[in-house]
Design a protein around this motif. Structure first.
Motif, short mmCIF file in Angstrom:
data_model
loop_
_atom_site.label_atom_id
_atom_site.label_comp_id
_atom_site.label_asym_id
_atom_site.label_seq_id
_atom_site.Cartn_x
_atom_site.Cartn_y
_atom_site.Cartn_z
N ASN A 6 0.82 -1.22 0.00
CA ASN A 6 0.00 0.00 0.00
C ASN A 6 0.85 1.27 0.00
N MET A 7 0.17 2.40 0.06
CA MET A 7 0.87 3.68 -0.01
C MET A 7 1.91 3.83 1.08
N ARG A 8 1.58 3.35 2.28
CA ARG A 8 2.49 3.51 3.41
C ARG A 8 3.81 2.77 3.13
N THR A 9 3.67 1.50 2.68
CA THR A 9 4.86 0.69 2.42
C THR A 9 5.69 1.32 1.31
N SER A 10 5.03 1.81 0.25
CA SER A 10 5.75 2.44 -0.87
C SER A 10 6.50 3.68 -0.38
N TRP A 11 5.81 4.48 0.43
CA TRP A 11 6.40 5.73 0.95
C TRP A 11 7.62 5.43 1.83
N LEU A 12 7.47 4.45 2.76
CA LEU A 12 8.58 4.12 3.65
C LEU A 12 9.74 3.50 2.87
N SER A 13 9.44 2.69 1.84
CA SER A 13 10.49 2.08 1.02
C SER A 13 11.30 3.17 0.30
N GLN A 14 10.58 4.14 -0.23
CA GLN A 14 11.24 5.23 -0.94
C GLN A 14 12.14 6.04 0.01
N MET A 15 11.61 6.31 1.21
CA MET A 15 12.38 7.08 2.18
C MET A 15 13.62 6.30 2.61
N PHE A 16 13.46 4.98 2.77
CA PHE A 16 14.60 4.14 3.17
C PHE A 16 15.67 4.18 2.06
N SER A 17 15.22 4.06 0.82
CA SER A 17 16.17 4.05 -0.31
C SER A 17 16.96 5.35 -0.38
N GLU A 18 16.29 6.46 -0.06
CA GLU A 18 16.97 7.76 -0.07
C GLU A 18 18.06 7.82 1.01
N SER A 19 17.82 7.11 2.15
CA SER A 19 18.82 7.08 3.22
C SER A 19 19.97 6.13 2.89
N ASP A 20 19.61 5.07 2.16
CA ASP A 20 20.62 4.04 1.81
C ASP A 20 21.37 4.51 0.55
N VAL A 21 22.17 5.57 0.71
CA VAL A 21 22.80 6.23 -0.44
C VAL A 21 23.74 5.29 -1.21
N ASP A 22 24.39 4.36 -0.50
CA ASP A 22 25.33 3.46 -1.17
C ASP A 22 24.66 2.19 -1.71
N ASN A 23 23.32 2.16 -1.54
CA ASN A 23 22.54 1.03 -2.06
C ASN A 23 23.02 -0.31 -1.50
N LEU A 24 23.24 -0.32 -0.15
CA LEU A 24 23.73 -1.53 0.51
C LEU A 24 22.59 -2.45 0.96
N GLY A 25 21.35 -1.90 0.97
CA GLY A 25 20.22 -2.71 1.45
C GLY A 25 20.05 -2.63 2.96
N HIS A 26 20.88 -1.81 3.62
CA HIS A 26 20.72 -1.62 5.07
C HIS A 26 21.31 -0.26 5.46
N ILE A 27 20.88 0.25 6.62
CA ILE A 27 21.39 1.52 7.14
C ILE A 27 21.77 1.33 8.60
N PRO A 28 22.66 2.18 9.15
CA PRO A 28 23.05 2.04 10.57
C PRO A 28 21.85 2.23 11.51
N LEU A 29 21.91 1.54 12.64
CA LEU A 29 20.82 1.62 13.64
C LEU A 29 20.54 3.06 14.05
N CYS A 30 21.61 3.83 14.30
CA CYS A 30 21.39 5.21 14.78
C CYS A 30 20.63 6.04 13.74
N ASN A 31 20.91 5.79 12.44
CA ASN A 31 20.18 6.52 11.38
C ASN A 31 18.71 6.12 11.36
N ALA A 32 18.47 4.80 11.51
CA ALA A 32 17.08 4.30 11.50
C ALA A 32 16.29 4.88 12.67
N VAL A 33 16.94 4.94 13.84
CA VAL A 33 16.28 5.48 15.04
C VAL A 33 15.95 6.96 14.82
N GLN A 34 16.92 7.73 14.32
CA GLN A 34 16.69 9.16 14.10
C GLN A 34 15.60 9.40 13.06
N PHE A 35 15.59 8.53 12.04
CA PHE A 35 14.61 8.61 10.96
C PHE A 35 13.19 8.51 11.54
#
Length: 894
Positions: free
Chosen positions: A160-189
């Motif tokens: 749904n829209m929520r999942t698409s929106w969160l996926s897009q936001m996650f991808s923008e944070s994952d600048v190196d396209n690693l498929g994961h981001i640091p815990l501290c970034n996820a918490v701040q997000f």
């Protein structure tokens, strides 16, 4: 709640309750609801004659039928086919519920009914919590809408829209396209998206998730990020509200939102354009903005925004008639304004004036005495309070006088100075305040004071004045020394002692006397003397003890006196800790200037601050018409309905709380709070929610009858339930007239009046003027007030024949109007009940509830709404079920 200043003693019942919401996963989708129903729940089945059966209900895995066990019937009869369900109704809104002997013991929020079969039978159920009831209502409505295609429908909305929106936001944070981001970034997000959440709570949730997967490391994947967001940022109570209006989708479209705004929020003239504007303003997902869809996150953003604040924005600016005489307003007033602590030994400071004037105060007090170097000083006489120079106070008043309000400011001058220093006072006031001083003599042809509108930007001096026949440069006047009373014992004989001071006199210079225009201080003798001799520009001050005596013994006279004259009430001198009196005790008598110790926070100042919010915080609130009109009669100690005023029924549902802070100074329980809410009108309280300050679900409803809405206030207080003594968390006080109906957030304030960041209550407010006898739930079909027992407005005989004769002719039309109104109200209640709604509902909600019943099995209309007449009419089409005939008949009665 505060209506007439009386406060019932609060019952201190300790209650224990446990939320039955599944702690491991929040409900945030139809899929969650269906899964919970397949697992099943224990529900109480209500039958007639107060019979209650505990049964385990579950949805068949094929989702075709609803079963319950154990049952004396064979298993094929202890079930209902989903396709036979006509309607799922919330609350106690069927004949079986209404006629049941245990009606009062059943929570409105835990009850629901399944209406099924051609004869519209009802299966009446009660869940252990509102959350469980919501799961069943939501899931069943989905099944009714989509039948065997429910699973397909749910699967199609998984991405749904929520999942698409969160996926897009996650991808923008994952600048190196690693498929994961640091815990501290996820918490701040997540913290950025939901600022009220505590950082350690978000961290803990990620760590729990990793532990459950036996995962090492602190990197967060997209799926983990979305799962934790779902868990922490979904408010189930808002999700259930969304699906109620979304025609069983996971979002609201523009038409759904229009329906919500009109039917629940009471918004008039709603268009699709308005809906679209709201969606584009609050929906975080670009896809939703483009398609005109509001997701759970957009809906949450909207409901928590200022647009859904409980306080009506109309009242944030001056919205009352400001052209009435000054005596027709309550005036925000300060006592001993120069004090910042207690009135016996506390320090005096000019910040007291700055604070009061910034808060919209329009009457400040200056207690002036001779000072060194021929400079008058301000302090409380006969005490150990420190002193401030008169000139510096006048400077500050000049600077801040109209900071918060352009309407007149009254300086209550208590003058104890020698003639020499009185002349210095005059020089300072004339030089610093200049043209702001209102010195124009009153017009003796008039009968009332000028209006706040005509006195904009003016400063009025309230003080003693020489008589007009005084020819010299000075003369003597009676002394009214509030401070001297500090050293007196005010007990039973307090009134006599106050009056015994009238013999004291002091010298007043003519220059100071001439600065006093329409607020001349005089001594009060008795009401009959004042009615005959007092001039409209003369003001009396009443010690709290004396004012209370008149409020109790001469309530009608006190109200009539205050129609024409200004009355100032000041706190008893025995309040050496500067505690405050209850201002409502004196407002209900019409007293305009009730002087409060602004430096002392707490309940009474909350009432004062809340009360003066209702007119743009300009310091003036227009009193009810019944307290202003010459021929009206209102007694201050009225407890019943007021003749000529239609009482209102206020329904408040406390749904949930958000981000309650830990009470100040409480250390024993660590970060844990056990909050509960009490609502004062008279006071009622919710159950305690243990160890949950982040998002406690209360789901409790209260009802109050408000006899004089213009004088009523509602106060929400959140406390931490503790064994030693309940700790204050936050409060919000609001005049009844400023309440917005519908689903609203209440911002909480600290003890000293600051807004608590992100802390709020989520409530539902409805106001009706339903009438009728018996218990609240029986005011409707079953019990009606007979015509003879109706309360009709009566006329007060004035013993002036010509006036009494004229008004006698008005009695019958008033009786006819009362009958028309009450008959209409009773008919509306009947219509609501037949529609399966509570008396709190409005007609828009009735039509909504009916819409699903107006079409037959083959989609042919059973009832047609004819919109061509002035009022819409309902027309039956062919043979229809008996229940629909009753509904149409009830609608015709309305």
């Amino acid at each position: 709640v505060y209506q007439d200043g009386t406060k019932q003693k609060r019952e201190r019942k300790k209650t224990v309750s446990f939320s039955s919401m599944p702690t491991e996963k929040k409900i945030s989708s139809a899929s969650d609801c269906i899964n919970a129903m397949v697992e099943g729940s224990e529900l109480r089945k209500i039958r007639s004659n107060s019979r209650v059966y505990h049964r385990y209900f579950l949805l068949d895995a094929d989702m075709q039928s609803l079963r319950w066990e154990p049952s004396k019937k064979d298993s094929e009869k202890a079930k209902i086919d989903i396709k036979s369900i006509k309607e799922v109704r919330t609350g106690k809104n069927t004949d079986i519920f209404r006629s049941n002997g245990i009606y009062d013991q059943i929570s409105e929020d835990c009850a629901f009914s399944i209406i099924y079969g051609e004869n519209y039978e009802s299966l009446d159920l009660v869940a252990n919590s509102a959350d469980v009831a919501n799961i069943w209502v939501t899931g069943l409505r989905y099944l009714i809408s989509y039948g065997k295609h429910t699973l397909d429908m749910i699967e199609s909305t998984q991405d749904n829209m929520r999942t698409s929106w969160l996926s897009q936001m996650f991808s923008e944070s994952d600048v190196d396209n690693l498929g994961h981001i640091p815990l501290c970034n996820a918490v701040q997000f997540i913290k950025d998206l939901n600022p009220g959440l505590k950082t350690n709570k978000i961290e803990l949730k990620f760590k729990e998730l990793h532990r459950s997967k036996e995962k090492t490391g602190t990197e967060v994947t997209k799926e983990e990020f979305i799962e934790v967001f779902h868990e922490l940022c979904t408010r189930p109570e808002i999700y259930f509200l969304l699906v109620q209006f979304s025609s069983n989708k996971e979002f609201l479209d523009t038409k759904d939102l229009m329906m919500f705004l009109e039917a629940e929020q009471g918004m008039a003239h709603v268009t699709e354009e308005i809906s679209l504007e709201i969606i584009q303003k609050y929906e975080p997902a670009k896809e939703g903005q483009e398609k005109g869809c509001l997701s759970i996150d957009g809906f949450t953003n909207y409901l928590t925004s200022p647009d859904c604040h409980i306080f009506d924005p109309e009242h944030k600016k001056v919205c009352q008639d400001m052209k009435q005489p000054l005596s027709h307003y309550f005036i925000n007033s300060s006592h001993n304004t120069y004090l910042i602590e207690d009135q016996f030994r506390g320090p005096s400071d000019i910040t007291g004036y700055i604070r009061a004037l910034k808060m919209g105060c329009r009457s400040v007090e200056l207690d002036v005495w001779d000072g060194p170097d021929n400079e008058p000083v301000i302090y409380t006489g006969h005490t150990m309070t420190s002193q401030i120079v008169f000139r510096s106070v006048i400077d500050i008043i000049n600077k801040y006088a109209f900071f918060a309000s352009e309407y007149p400011l009254i300086l209550c001058l208590e003058n104890h100075c020698s003639i020499k220093q009185q002349k210095v006072m005059v020089q300072h006031m004339k030089k610093i305040l200049g043209d702001k001083l209102h010195t124009q003599s009153p017009n003796i042809e008039e009968s009332y004071l000028p209006s706040p509108e005509s006195l904009k930007g003016k400063i009025l001096i309230k003080a003693k004045k020489l008589s007009s026949n005084c020819s010299g440069l000075e003369g003597d006047v009676t002394d009214e020394d509030e401070g001297a009373e500090m050293s007196q014992r005010v007990g039973k004989e307090g009134v006599e002692q106050q009056n015994s001071m009238t013999g004291k006199r002091f010298q007043l210079c003519k220059e100071l006397s001439e600065l006093v225009s329409i607020c001349k201080s005089v001594q009060f003798k008795e009401f009959q003397v004042s009615f005959q001799l007092q001039k409209y520009w003369e003001v009396c001050s009443f010690n709290e003890v004396l004012a209370s005596k008149y409020a109790n013994e001469n309530p009608g006279d006190f109200v009539n006196y205050n129609k024409r004259f200004l009355a100032r009430v000041f706190p008893s001198p025995m309040r050496i800790d500067s505690s405050n009196m209850n201002p409502q005790d004196f407002w209900k008598c019409g007293c305009q200037i009730v002087a409060m110790n602004f430096q002392t926070p707490g309940l009474m100042m909350d009432l004062n601050i809340g009360w003066f919010r209702q007119n743009g915080n300009c310091g003036y609130v227009l009193r009810p018409a019944i307290m202003r009109e010459e021929v009206s009669f209102f007694s201050a100690n009225t407890k019943d309905t007021v003749p000529g005023v239609s009482p209102q029924l206020l329904h408040i549902k406390i749904i949930s709380g958000q981000n309650f802070p830990k009470p100040k100074g409480s250390g024993a329980k660590g970060d844990v709070v056990d909050p509960y809410v009490y609502v004062e009108i008279p006071e009622q309280r919710t159950k305690t929610m243990h160890q949950n300050g982040d998002n406690p679900i209360f789901d409790e409803s209260f009802e109050f009858q408000i006899n004089l809405p213009e004088l009523a206030m509602v106060r929400f207080v959140v406390l931490d339930d503790d064994y030693i003594g309940d700790e204050f968390i936050g409060q919000y006080t609001i005049p009844f007239e400023c309440l917005q109906t519908g689903y609203r957030h209440v911002p909480l304030q600290s003890l000293t009046g600051e807004t608590l960041a992100h802390a709020s209550l989520f409530v539902h407010v409805a106001i009706t003027n339903r009438r009728g006898g018996g218990k609240p739930h029986k005011r409707g079909l079953s019990v009606r007030k007979g015509k003879k027992s109706r309360e009709y407005a009566s006329m007060r005989t004035l013993w002036i024949k010509t006036i009494d004769e004229v008004f006698k002719n008005a009695l019958q039309p008033i009786r006819d109007a009362t009958d028309l109104r009450e008959n209409m109200q009773n008919a509306v209640v009947s219509f609501k009940e037949l529609c399966g709604l509570s008396p709190v509902a409005n007609l828009m909600q009735c039509i909504l509830a009916l819409s699903m019943r107006l079409v037959g099995p083959d989609n042919t209309p059973l009832v047609v709404l004819n919109l061509s007449d002035q009022y819409p009419t309902m027309e039956l089409q062919g043979i229809v079920p008996e229940v629909l005939k009753k509904i149409v008949t009830a609608y015709d009665m309305v």
